[in-house]
Scaffold this motif. Structure first.
Motif, PDB file in Angstrom:
ATOM      1  N   THR A 124      -7.665 -10.976   0.871  1.00 15.40           N
ATOM      2  CA  THR A 124      -7.324  -9.867  -0.018  1.00 15.40           C
ATOM      3  C   THR A 124      -6.646 -10.380  -1.286  1.00 15.40           C
ATOM      4  O   THR A 124      -5.661 -11.099  -1.210  1.00 15.40           O
ATOM      5  CB  THR A 124      -6.392  -8.870   0.704  1.00 15.40           C
ATOM      6  N   ARG A 146      -1.456  -3.922  -6.986  1.00 13.08           N
ATOM      7  CA  ARG A 146      -2.572  -3.168  -6.405  1.00 13.08           C
ATOM      8  C   ARG A 146      -3.599  -4.131  -5.847  1.00 13.08           C
ATOM      9  O   ARG A 146      -3.833  -5.211  -6.405  1.00 13.08           O
ATOM     10  CB  ARG A 146      -3.198  -2.218  -7.404  1.00 13.08           C
ATOM     11  N   VAL A 147      -4.168  -3.740  -4.734  1.00 14.16           N
ATOM     12  CA  VAL A 147      -5.222  -4.525  -4.099  1.00 14.16           C
ATOM     13  C   VAL A 147      -6.486  -4.388  -4.930  1.00 14.16           C
ATOM     14  O   VAL A 147      -6.854  -3.288  -5.358  1.00 14.16           O
ATOM     15  CB  VAL A 147      -5.468  -4.031  -2.652  1.00 14.16           C
ATOM     16  N   LEU A 148      -7.136  -5.524  -5.181  1.00 10.04           N
ATOM     17  CA  LEU A 148      -8.395  -5.493  -5.928  1.00 10.04           C
ATOM     18  C   LEU A 148      -9.524  -5.133  -4.973  1.00 10.04           C
ATOM     19  O   LEU A 148      -9.730  -5.825  -3.967  1.00 10.04           O
ATOM     20  CB  LEU A 148      -8.653  -6.849  -6.580  1.00 10.04           C
ATOM     21  N   SER A 149     -10.230  -4.060  -5.286  1.00 11.78           N
ATOM     22  CA  SER A 149     -11.316  -3.617  -4.404  1.00 11.78           C
ATOM     23  C   SER A 149     -12.640  -3.497  -5.140  1.00 11.78           C
ATOM     24  O   SER A 149     -13.698  -3.568  -4.520  1.00 11.78           O
ATOM     25  CB  SER A 149     -10.957  -2.284  -3.740  1.00 11.78           C
ATOM     26  N   ASN A 150     -12.597  -3.342  -6.452  1.00 12.93           N
ATOM     27  CA  ASN A 150     -13.796  -3.264  -7.258  1.00 12.93           C
ATOM     28  C   ASN A 150     -14.528  -4.611  -7.183  1.00 12.93           C
ATOM     29  O   ASN A 150     -13.910  -5.673  -7.322  1.00 12.93           O
ATOM     30  CB  ASN A 150     -13.388  -2.914  -8.698  1.00 12.93           C
ATOM     31  N   GLU A 151     -15.814  -4.576  -6.985  1.00 15.90           N
ATOM     32  CA  GLU A 151     -16.612  -5.800  -6.817  1.00 15.90           C
ATOM     33  C   GLU A 151     -16.458  -6.775  -7.979  1.00 15.90           C
ATOM     34  O   GLU A 151     -16.317  -7.990  -7.781  1.00 15.90           O
ATOM     35  CB  GLU A 151     -18.093  -5.407  -6.657  1.00 15.90           C
ATOM     36  N   SER A 182       0.825  -1.209   0.000  1.00 14.46           N
ATOM     37  CA  SER A 182       0.000   0.000   0.000  1.00 14.46           C
ATOM     38  C   SER A 182       0.863   1.264   0.000  1.00 14.46           C
ATOM     39  O   SER A 182       0.432   2.306  -0.466  1.00 14.46           O
ATOM     40  CB  SER A 182      -0.958   0.002   1.200  1.00 14.46           C
ATOM     41  N   GLU A 213     -13.854  -6.976 -10.093  1.00 16.50           N
ATOM     42  CA  GLU A 213     -12.485  -7.507 -10.086  1.00 16.50           C
ATOM     43  C   GLU A 213     -12.319  -8.591  -9.029  1.00 16.50           C
ATOM     44  O   GLU A 213     -11.681  -9.622  -9.277  1.00 16.50           O
ATOM     45  CB  GLU A 213     -11.470  -6.388  -9.817  1.00 16.50           C
ATOM     46  N   VAL A 214     -12.891  -8.378  -7.865  1.00 21.21           N
ATOM     47  CA  VAL A 214     -12.803  -9.365  -6.785  1.00 21.21           C
ATOM     48  C   VAL A 214     -13.541 -10.639  -7.195  1.00 21.21           C
ATOM     49  O   VAL A 214     -13.034 -11.750  -7.002  1.00 21.21           O
ATOM     50  CB  VAL A 214     -13.343  -8.803  -5.452  1.00 21.21           C
TER      51      VAL A 214
END
Length: 145
Positions: free
Chosen positions: A117, A91-96, A64, A98-99
């Motif tokens: 995560t 990058r951390v996937l946060s979009n619904e 991060s 993408e997850v």
């Protein structure tokens, strides 16, 4: 060593991705300030990137702060002797969506821990080399070039 073979061959990009896709474990290198860490991770290739799972901790905190990473996979077993290095941005996937797509990948933690995560490393470059092992040549037989 085959006397007609070069001891090292540069792999083209497609060959690098083929080798990455055939593996499950690699080493992720992160850096924050003067601290460089290297950790083994299990991963899957997804397009021209890799995806892995993690939990809260130093790895996720470091990503991060600085998402520039290096990822390395190699094999030195039997006749397969090669190394592939991927450089990219994690990058951390946060979009619904993408997850949900990451959850559909064949990616499960190797150890019995919760790793909720998903992280994607989008490749900025990939390079690799294959090696032919053998005895060291005699100095008088090697021509300087």
């Amino acid at each position: 060593m085959n006397s007609n073979a070069a001891p090292m061959t540069v792999l083209d990009e497609d060959a690098c991705w083929e080798r990455l896709a055939a593996q499950q474990v690699g080493r992720l290198v992160t850096h924050v300030g003067d601290v460089v860490d290297i950790v083994p991770i299990n991963f899957v290739v997804d397009g021209r990137g890799i995806v892995f799972r993690t939990a809260a901790g130093n790895k996720l905190a470091g990503l991060s702060i600085n998402g520039d990473v290096v990822f390395e996979v190699d094999e030195f077993d039997g006749d397969a002797r090669w190394s592939v290095v991927l450089r990219g941005e994690a990058r951390v996937l946060s979009n619904e969506d993408e997850v949900a797509a990451a959850e559909a990948l064949p990616l499960r933690p190797f150890v019995a821990t919760l790793k909720p995560t998903f992280v994607r490393v989008e490749a900025t470059s990939v390079s690799g080399r294959a090696f032919e092992f053998g005895p060291e040549p005699r100095r008088e037989d090697v021509q300087e070039g």
